[in-house]
Write an enzyme that holds these catalytic residues in place. Structure first.
Site, PDB file in Angstrom:
ATOM      1  N   CYS A   1       4.543   8.471  14.756  1.00 13.21           N
ATOM      2  CA  CYS A   1       4.977   9.865  14.579  1.00 13.21           C
ATOM      3  C   CYS A   1       4.010  10.855  15.228  1.00 13.21           C
ATOM      4  CB  CYS A   1       5.156  10.178  13.096  1.00 13.21           C
ATOM      5  SG  CYS A   1       6.235   9.007  12.282  1.00 13.21           S
TER       6      CYS A   1
ATOM      7  N   HIS B   1       5.155  17.536  11.461  1.00 16.97           N
ATOM      8  CA  HIS B   1       6.017  16.359  11.579  1.00 16.97           C
ATOM      9  C   HIS B   1       7.028  16.423  10.437  1.00 16.97           C
ATOM     10  CE1 HIS B   1       7.538  12.416  11.788  1.00 16.97           C
ATOM     11  NE2 HIS B   1       6.763  11.877  10.881  1.00 16.97           N
TER      12      HIS B   1
ATOM     13  N   ASN C   1      13.521  12.061   9.561  1.00 14.17           N
ATOM     14  CA  ASN C   1      12.274  11.787  10.274  1.00 14.17           C
ATOM     15  C   ASN C   1      12.606  11.073  11.589  1.00 14.17           C
ATOM     16  OD1 ASN C   1       9.881  10.718  11.223  1.00 14.17           O
ATOM     17  ND2 ASN C   1       9.190   9.914   9.254  1.00 14.17           N
TER      18      ASN C   1
HETATM   19  O1  UT7 Z   1       6.437   9.299   9.008  1.00 15.41           O
HETATM   20  C1  UT7 Z   1       5.835   8.209   8.405  1.00 15.41           C
HETATM   21  C2  UT7 Z   1       6.855   7.342   7.694  1.00 15.41           C
HETATM   22  N1  UT7 Z   1       7.287   8.004   6.490  1.00 15.41           N
HETATM   23  C3  UT7 Z   1       6.987   7.537   5.288  1.00 15.41           C
HETATM   24  O2  UT7 Z   1       6.327   6.539   5.149  1.00 15.41           O
HETATM   25  C4  UT7 Z   1       7.495   8.314   4.109  1.00 15.41           C
HETATM   26  C5  UT7 Z   1       6.403   8.797   3.193  1.00 15.41           C
HETATM   27  N2  UT7 Z   1       6.778   8.629   1.806  1.00 15.41           N
HETATM   28  C6  UT7 Z   1       7.756   9.337   1.219  1.00 15.41           C
HETATM   29  O3  UT7 Z   1       8.358  10.210   1.824  1.00 15.41           O
HETATM   30  C7  UT7 Z   1       8.056   9.031  -0.244  1.00 15.41           C
HETATM   31  O4  UT7 Z   1       7.024   8.257  -0.781  1.00 15.41           O
HETATM   32  C8  UT7 Z   1       9.427   8.311  -0.439  1.00 15.41           C
HETATM   33  C9  UT7 Z   1      10.587   9.289  -0.149  1.00 15.41           C
HETATM   34  C10 UT7 Z   1       9.523   7.102   0.481  1.00 15.41           C
HETATM   35  C11 UT7 Z   1       9.563   7.848  -1.869  1.00 15.41           C
HETATM   36  O5  UT7 Z   1       9.430   8.960  -2.750  1.00 15.41           O
HETATM   37  P1  UT7 Z   1       8.466   8.862  -4.033  1.00 15.41           P
HETATM   38  O6  UT7 Z   1       8.662  10.086  -4.812  1.00 15.41           O
HETATM   39  O7  UT7 Z   1       7.097   8.560  -3.500  1.00 15.41           O
HETATM   40  O8  UT7 Z   1       9.092   7.656  -4.804  1.00 15.41           O
HETATM   41  P2  UT7 Z   1       8.375   6.309  -5.292  1.00 15.41           P
HETATM   42  O9  UT7 Z   1       8.108   5.424  -4.108  1.00 15.41           O
HETATM   43  O10 UT7 Z   1       7.252   6.678  -6.186  1.00 15.41           O
HETATM   44  O11 UT7 Z   1       9.530   5.661  -6.156  1.00 15.41           O
HETATM   45  C12 UT7 Z   1      10.029   6.261  -7.342  1.00 15.41           C
HETATM   46  C13 UT7 Z   1      11.258   5.513  -7.775  1.00 15.41           C
HETATM   47  C14 UT7 Z   1      11.098   3.991  -7.737  1.00 15.41           C
HETATM   48  O12 UT7 Z   1      11.792   3.446  -8.838  1.00 15.41           O
HETATM   49  P3  UT7 Z   1      10.969   2.980 -10.154  1.00 15.41           P
HETATM   50  O13 UT7 Z   1       9.981   1.954  -9.677  1.00 15.41           O
HETATM   51  O14 UT7 Z   1      10.301   4.239 -10.666  1.00 15.41           O
HETATM   52  O15 UT7 Z   1      12.037   2.440 -11.022  1.00 15.41           O
HETATM   53  C15 UT7 Z   1      11.828   3.610  -6.468  1.00 15.41           C
HETATM   54  O16 UT7 Z   1      12.346   2.296  -6.517  1.00 15.41           O
HETATM   55  O17 UT7 Z   1      12.337   5.830  -6.905  1.00 15.41           O
HETATM   56  C16 UT7 Z   1      12.962   4.613  -6.465  1.00 15.41           C
HETATM   57  N3  UT7 Z   1      13.542   4.837  -5.154  1.00 15.41           N
HETATM   58  C17 UT7 Z   1      14.794   5.280  -4.980  1.00 15.41           C
HETATM   59  N4  UT7 Z   1      15.764   5.611  -5.871  1.00 15.41           N
HETATM   60  C18 UT7 Z   1      16.935   6.038  -5.373  1.00 15.41           C
HETATM   61  C19 UT7 Z   1      12.959   4.668  -3.929  1.00 15.41           C
HETATM   62  N5  UT7 Z   1      13.835   4.996  -2.965  1.00 15.41           N
HETATM   63  C20 UT7 Z   1      14.988   5.377  -3.588  1.00 15.41           C
HETATM   64  C21 UT7 Z   1      16.248   5.823  -3.133  1.00 15.41           C
HETATM   65  N6  UT7 Z   1      17.183   6.156  -4.065  1.00 15.41           N
HETATM   66  N7  UT7 Z   1      16.531   5.960  -1.820  1.00 15.41           N
END
Ligand code: UT7
Length: 333
Positions: A118, A260, A290
């Site tokens: 990115c 970004h 993204n």
């Molecule tokens: O440009 C570089 C590449 N970009 C990235 O790597 C993205 C950077 N990270 C992010 O934008 C965020 O961390 C995410 C959008 C990927 C995830 O958001 P978060 O608020 O950090 O969620 P989390 O990973 O802490 O997960 C919270 C919950 C989990 O469930 P449990 O374990 O609490 O039951 C996940 O399994 O949300 C769940 N989850 C989803 N639920 C519904 C993760 N993805 C989804 C989804 N829909 N698409």
């Protein structure tokens, strides 16, 4: 010492595929356990674009490049350099930049790809700027182009909802005014954290004789929560450094911040911590998701076309991603 030149932004262009993919498509068509509400509230993304049949990084990049050349008032034969930043090249070789060069009909100028995920566009911008500063090139084309829809795992709700396809391009030109255009640029990498974001390639590491075959990485993989923390920390750091780079005018001299386009919550957390005004931040991730190396040049082009950024304005570009890599640039339009 031979003469040095300033690096002016002469033109911008972008190209987004026609196919709009709203959040509902992940639940309705792909039966993924997610929801429009979750995706909007956790990322800010409403929809993204996916490349259609026959569309590739080079085809999207070529259209973006033609638009950038048109806005620069230059023809392809006036270019001295083409660099394409991408992690989804059409082929491992030839470089996507060569495919773009051929499609545009440029002379036999250097054309090569650069991989910094990115941050790729800003890394490529820094290379092109060196060519121009030293008088090696007068006009350089820098493209960021991606078709991440071809690399994501549509069964992984953590990652597949985040990404989109597209391309952005800029034309940089030499100017006798050393302080015009690109004012500063900062690039960083930390390969020890390579495991946080990985994009597969067709070429896999060769195992040692007798060693078991390594499991092949088939799809883009992220450790989302860790990347989130990294992105917020580095974005804050880059904005704070920009305050120094802006010298006497300070952060108040920045008219537009183009980060970004990764996640609205990442952007909000960083600008809140730095006290940077939200109304000066260019965001289009709600519509495009993204797009990795394409995200900053697409947003820059949109800012110029919509009047968010006007000639004479100073913009701060900030990017971070796989590598890990992070980078910033201060540019007067
Ligand atoms: O440009 C570089 C590449 N970009 C990235 O790597 C993205 C950077 N990270 C992010 O934008 C965020 O961390 C995410 C959008 C990927 C995830 O958001 P978060 O608020 O950090 O969620 P989390 O990973 O802490 O997960 C919270 C919950 C989990 O469930 P449990 O374990 O609490 O039951 C996940 O399994 O949300 C769940 N989850 C989803 N639920 C519904 C993760 N993805 C989804 C989804 N829909 N698409």
């Amino acid at each position: 010492m031979s003469q040095l030149f300033g690096v002016a932004l002469r033109g911008t262009g972008s190209c987004l595929p026609a196919r709009v993919v709203p959040n509902d498509e992940f639940t309705d068509t792909l039966n993924l356990d997610t929801s429009d509400e979750w995706i909007r509230s956790r990322t800010g993304i409403r929809e993204r674009r996916f490349a259609g049949l026959g569309e590739t990084s080079s085809s999207l990049g070529t259209v973006a490049a033609r638009r950038a050349l048109e806005s620069a008032g230059l023809t392809p034969d006036e270019l001295d350099l083409v660099i394409c930043a991408t992690v989804t090249p059409d082929l491992m070789s030839p470089a996507t930049a060569c495919l773009i060069q051929a499609a545009l009909g440029c002379r036999h100028i250097p054309a090569f790809d650069l991989s910094a995920a990115c941050s790729g566009f800003l890394f490529a911008l820094s290379v092109a700027a060196q060519y121009i500063r030293t008088g090696t090139a007068r006009h350089a084309l820098v493209v960021g182009a991606e078709v991440l829809s071809r690399a994501i795992d549509f069964t992984d709700r953590n990652s597949c909802i985040l990404f989109g396809d597209g391309a952005g391009a800029v034309v940089l030109s030499a100017t006798p005014v050393l302080t015009a255009g690109l004012r500063s640029i900062r690039l960083y990498s930390d390969g020890t954290r390579q495991d946080l974001i990985q994009v597969p390639s067709k070429v896999t590491p060769n195992p040692a004789p007798g060693a078991p075959l390594q499991p092949r990485l088939e799809f883009l993989r992220i450790v989302g929560r860790e990347v989130f923390r990294f992105a917020v920390t580095r974005m804050i750091e880059l904005i704070e450094q920009a305050e120094t780079d802006c010298r006497e005018m300070g952060l108040a001299g920045i008219d537009v911040l183009i980060p970004h386009q990764v996640n609205q919550r990442i952007i909000d957390a960083a600008i809140e911590s730095c006290g940077f005004p939200a109304e000066k931040v260019m965001v289009n991730l709600d519509r495009y998701g993204n797009t990795s190396a394409a995200s900053v040049p697409i947003a820059l082009d949109e800012a110029l076309r919509t009047g968010r950024g006007k000639p004479g304005d100073t913009v701060l570009l900030v990017a971070f991603g796989g590598g890990l890599t992070w980078s910033s640039a201060i540019l007067t339009l």
